[in-house]
Design a protein around this motif. Sequence first.
Motif, short mmCIF file in Angstrom:
data_model
loop_
_atom_site.label_atom_id
_atom_site.label_comp_id
_atom_site.label_asym_id
_atom_site.label_seq_id
_atom_site.Cartn_x
_atom_site.Cartn_y
_atom_site.Cartn_z
N ASN A 89 0.85 -1.18 0.00
CA ASN A 89 0.00 0.00 0.00
C ASN A 89 0.89 1.23 0.00
O ASN A 89 1.59 1.49 0.97
N ILE A 90 0.86 1.96 -1.08
CA ILE A 90 1.77 3.10 -1.23
C ILE A 90 1.50 4.18 -0.19
O ILE A 90 2.41 4.90 0.23
N SER A 91 0.28 4.28 0.27
CA SER A 91 -0.05 5.30 1.27
C SER A 91 0.54 4.97 2.63
O SER A 91 0.93 5.85 3.38
N ASP A 99 -6.52 -1.69 -7.62
CA ASP A 99 -5.77 -0.82 -6.73
C ASP A 99 -4.27 -0.95 -6.96
O ASP A 99 -3.53 0.04 -6.91
N GLN A 125 -1.80 2.17 -8.16
CA GLN A 125 -0.59 2.56 -7.44
C GLN A 125 0.64 2.47 -8.34
O GLN A 125 1.55 3.30 -8.26
N GLN A 159 0.83 5.46 -10.50
CA GLN A 159 1.31 6.60 -9.72
C GLN A 159 2.82 6.60 -9.61
O GLN A 159 3.48 7.63 -9.78
#
Length: 416
Positions: free
Chosen positions: A184-186, A253, A257, A260
């Motif tokens: 999860n990049i966040s 998802d 990512q 991004q």
Amino acid sequence: MSITRRAFLINGGLTVIGTAAVPAFLTRAAYAAESAAAKNKRLVVIFQRGAADGLNIVVPHGERAYYAMRPSINIPRNAVLDLDGFFGLHPSLSPLQPLWKQRHLAIVHAAGSPDPTRSHFDAQDFMESGTPGIKATEDGWLNRTLHSLRQPSPADPSPFRAIALGPSMPRILSGSEPAVAINNISDFGVGGNNPKGTPNANTFEAMYEHSVDSVLHGTGQETFDAVKMLRAADPAKYKPAAGASYPNGRFGDSLRQLAQLIKANLGVRVAFADIGGWDHHVNEGSTQGQIANVLREFSQSLAAFWTDLGDLAEDTIIVTMSEFGRTARENGNRGTDHGHANVMFVMGGPLKGGKVYGRWPGLDQSQLYEGRDLAVTTDFRQVLGEAVFKHLGNKALNQVFPGFDNQPGRFLKYLG
């Protein structure tokens, strides 16, 4: 780190203003973004885990035997999205139809591994190691691709050069070259070949400090700075490009990512993502049902990823594969069992797309592998080797795929 200059996102790309206290490789990435975009060819590999049913994905609707063998799960001719009069797409793949018409999508049918195993574990291992039938191979072919690219000049690479979207490092990227797995990049949950790793760790530093094998060894503080810079850019607020509509779910998802990261000009060269849900022994379905649902997620995610990349798609090749196909005949449970040959998709800007490549072996009883499966006529390494050689510029295919005669003369020539 005290960031004394501003960092912000422009159309999804990370831009750095000024150079003071900015990590060196991010400064290079920001100021050389335009030239890097032109030179930084990328290869994205998508694995369909579970053995996808290639015959219901790219349907040989011109083959009479197909309908005779699949009375309840065939894709009716009036529902098939025709490609060339013989083959057609499952209707759930309609988001990919524009790419076919624009010649940015090529298809390779009757492709796969020459190894006869019907074991999910072994077949996936062989396709990720790139050495079918050999279990002793320690590294993955995508990692060897990067290693060969660095010879004979081992320049210090970006820590984002090799990316896996998921909680752990996949077999295909294991090896001597640094790679990161981003769940999860966040949250920056990063994992590697590390039995003590905690992919959901709150900080990148915590993962690094507890790493046994230090998958990012050699990048040091520069790597920490890179992750902090991404965090400062607030990746949670990333907005895909107009028209890029990712479906809900892990695969969509993952590709969002990945887009991004690529658009942030962080030096991504190779990337890997996977999607499960293809092992349809019971009630596979036809135009509706299990296979239709997973194909819808698959195609919508790929189409959104393509749109999201924008001009960067011109320097990107995406290859899909699955460990093996399914039986030509449906079983007694209106499903299919473990088979042999399958279908591979290749997407990209420099493709000679709009064509189904490979030799079609046929579905008559005498043409089936072991009397039950579509036969392999194109080794999956031929498809991958062409992308490695012609797109990434790695000429050392004997190192990437050892023991396989993978010379340019054997390429399918799907790349211009």
